[in-house]
Design a protein around this motif. Structure first.
Motif, short mmCIF file in Angstrom:
data_model
loop_
_atom_site.label_atom_id
_atom_site.label_comp_id
_atom_site.label_asym_id
_atom_site.label_seq_id
_atom_site.Cartn_x
_atom_site.Cartn_y
_atom_site.Cartn_z
N GLY A 139 0.81 -1.21 0.00
CA GLY A 139 0.00 0.00 0.00
C GLY A 139 0.84 1.26 0.00
N GLU A 140 0.90 1.95 1.12
CA GLU A 140 1.55 3.25 1.17
C GLU A 140 3.07 3.12 1.35
OE1 GLU A 140 -0.43 6.05 3.78
OE2 GLU A 140 -2.17 4.73 3.80
N ALA A 141 3.76 4.20 1.02
CA ALA A 141 5.22 4.20 1.09
C ALA A 141 5.70 3.97 2.52
CB ALA A 141 5.78 5.53 0.56
N GLY A 142 6.60 3.02 2.67
CA GLY A 142 7.24 2.80 3.96
C GLY A 142 6.36 2.13 4.99
N GLN A 143 5.22 1.59 4.60
CA GLN A 143 4.30 1.03 5.59
C GLN A 143 3.94 -0.41 5.25
OE1 GLN A 143 0.97 3.65 5.83
NE2 GLN A 143 2.25 5.46 5.96
N TYR A 144 3.89 -1.25 6.29
CA TYR A 144 3.44 -2.62 6.12
C TYR A 144 1.92 -2.61 6.20
CZ TYR A 144 8.25 -4.09 7.02
OH TYR A 144 9.60 -4.29 6.95
N ARG A 145 1.28 -2.51 5.07
CA ARG A 145 -0.17 -2.31 5.08
C ARG A 145 -0.90 -3.54 5.65
NH1 ARG A 145 -3.04 1.99 2.74
NH2 ARG A 145 -5.09 1.88 3.66
N GLN A 146 -0.27 -4.70 5.61
CA GLN A 146 -0.95 -5.89 6.12
C GLN A 146 -0.69 -6.09 7.61
OE1 GLN A 146 1.99 -5.89 4.97
NE2 GLN A 146 3.05 -7.83 4.93
N PHE A 147 0.15 -5.25 8.24
CA PHE A 147 0.44 -5.38 9.67
C PHE A 147 -0.26 -4.26 10.43
CE2 PHE A 147 4.74 -7.33 8.37
CZ PHE A 147 4.14 -8.57 8.25
N PHE A 148 -1.17 -4.63 11.28
CA PHE A 148 -1.92 -3.63 12.03
C PHE A 148 -1.67 -3.78 13.52
CE2 PHE A 148 -4.44 -4.28 8.13
CZ PHE A 148 -4.48 -2.97 7.67
N ALA A 149 -1.71 -2.68 14.22
CA ALA A 149 -1.65 -2.67 15.68
C ALA A 149 -3.00 -2.20 16.20
CB ALA A 149 -0.54 -1.74 16.17
N THR A 150 -3.52 -2.88 17.20
CA THR A 150 -4.80 -2.47 17.77
C THR A 150 -4.63 -1.20 18.59
OG1 THR A 150 -4.49 -3.74 19.80
CG2 THR A 150 -5.53 -4.88 17.94
N LYS A 151 -5.73 -0.49 18.79
CA LYS A 151 -5.68 0.71 19.61
C LYS A 151 -5.29 0.35 21.05
CE LYS A 151 -8.29 4.83 20.88
NZ LYS A 151 -7.85 4.78 22.30
N GLU A 152 -5.74 -0.82 21.51
CA GLU A 152 -5.39 -1.26 22.86
C GLU A 152 -3.88 -1.39 23.01
OE1 GLU A 152 -6.51 -4.93 25.94
OE2 GLU A 152 -6.92 -5.11 23.79
N PHE A 153 -3.23 -1.98 22.00
CA PHE A 153 -1.78 -2.11 22.03
C PHE A 153 -1.11 -0.73 21.94
CE2 PHE A 153 2.25 -2.31 19.70
CZ PHE A 153 2.98 -3.15 20.52
N TYR A 154 -1.61 0.10 21.04
CA TYR A 154 -1.02 1.43 20.85
C TYR A 154 -1.08 2.25 22.13
CZ TYR A 154 -0.37 6.11 18.86
OH TYR A 154 0.09 7.36 18.59
N ASP A 155 -2.19 2.14 22.87
CA ASP A 155 -2.35 2.92 24.09
C ASP A 155 -1.39 2.48 25.20
OD1 ASP A 155 -4.29 4.46 22.94
OD2 ASP A 155 -5.97 3.30 23.76
N ILE A 156 -0.90 1.24 25.11
CA ILE A 156 0.04 0.74 26.12
C ILE A 156 1.40 1.43 25.99
CG2 ILE A 156 1.34 -1.30 26.88
CD1 ILE A 156 -1.06 -2.99 26.12
N ILE A 157 1.76 1.81 24.78
CA ILE A 157 3.08 2.40 24.53
C ILE A 157 3.14 3.80 25.16
CG2 ILE A 157 4.73 3.12 22.76
CD1 ILE A 157 3.35 1.18 20.85
N PRO A 158 4.14 4.07 26.01
CA PRO A 158 4.25 5.40 26.63
C PRO A 158 4.46 6.47 25.57
CG PRO A 158 5.69 3.80 27.70
CD PRO A 158 5.19 3.15 26.46
N SER A 159 3.98 7.66 25.84
CA SER A 159 4.12 8.76 24.88
C SER A 159 5.58 9.12 24.66
CB SER A 159 3.35 9.98 25.37
OG SER A 159 3.81 10.39 26.64
N SER A 160 6.46 8.78 25.63
CA SER A 160 7.88 9.08 25.49
C SER A 160 8.60 8.09 24.60
CB SER A 160 8.54 9.08 26.88
OG SER A 160 8.38 7.82 27.51
N ASP A 161 7.94 6.99 24.27
CA ASP A 161 8.55 5.95 23.44
C ASP A 161 8.68 6.46 22.00
OD1 ASP A 161 8.91 3.56 21.76
OD2 ASP A 161 8.44 2.43 23.58
#
Length: 241
Positions: A139-161
């Motif tokens: 799909g888009e440049a530089g992105q694994y379009r078939q690999f998705f992260a859930t919002k639940e997983f994304y929210d676990i990552i600290p904002s400083s990461d």
């Protein structure tokens, strides 16, 4: 895996047993040996593209390296060394443009722009499946379009990461069919189109060094020291960041 060498396209209901890991590796090795035996250096007189040219075509050079890699996985140290050396001999004879130290960028821009690449998947703007392009798949440049992260997983990552800060590694995707919306896992942040190198020149030496280690550690240490001395960045020192 299911390995079937007697496929009948009219027998759509046929089922086949799964193969063991041993049988799977045996089949891969047999196919590689067959391919290598049918790629001859006699085709090299003009452009030698089918045999050793770096880039996006499977050829004798990359096939030998795959055989070396397979033997390494199987802990067949002599065979790994044998095929890595065959690959090195091909480069020495026919492909001097494949250099170990020049532009060892893991994700080069553009087509065939990395001098250390033996085999790569080309990530370009063409969506034609007739060539080796990843854009139509990812799909888009530089992105694994078939690999998705859930919002639940994304929210676990600290904002400083760094993976989250500024959506460097994850981009929100307002996708029609997902609730909550997912995030695309990106490969190299906001960088442009990137080729994906699967086999590079240094793997020849590393396969030889690693396989040698399990047979003669002292010799392997000598080989590794020689490699580092030959390929180190002369500007680097122990106090550099």
């Amino acid at each position: 895996l299911v390995i079937n060498n007697n496929y009948n396209p009219t027998d759509v209901t046929a089922t086949y047993p799964r193969s063991t890991v041993q049988e799977t590796y045996d089949a891969i090795q047999t196919d590689l040996a067959y391919a290598i035996s049918n790629m001859t250096t006699g085709e090299l007189e003009d452009t030698f593209t089918p045999i050793v040219k770096k880039g996006k075509r499977m050829n004798l050079l990359s096939a030998n390296m795959l055989m070396s890699r397979l033997a390494l996985y199987r802990k067949d140290w002599p065979t790994s060394i044998e095929y890595a050396q065959k690959a090195q001999d091909l480069i020495n004879t026919y492909a001097a443009d494949i250099q170990e130290t020049a532009r060892a960028n893991p994700s080069p821009n553009g087509d065939d722009q990395n001098d250390s690449s033996i085999f790569q998947l080309v990530f370009d703007t063409s969506s034609s499946l007739g060539i080796n392009s990843l854009v139509s798949y990812w799909g888009e440049a530089g992105q694994y379009r078939q690999f998705f992260a859930t919002k639940e997983f994304y929210d676990i990552i600290p904002s400083s990461d760094g993976r989250k800060n500024g959506t460097t590694m994850y981009k929100f995707l307002d996708y029609l069919y997902d609730t909550p919306r997912p995030y695309i896992a990106k490969k190299v942040g906001n960088s442009p189109l990137m080729d994906i190198i699967l086999i590079r020149k240094a793997e020849i030496d590393f396969n030889i060094i690693e396989s040698t280690y399990y047979q003669n550690p002292i010799q392997a240490r000598t080989l590794l020291n020689s490699w580092v001395n030959a390929n180190r960045d002369s500007s680097y020192n122990s106090t550099s960041t």
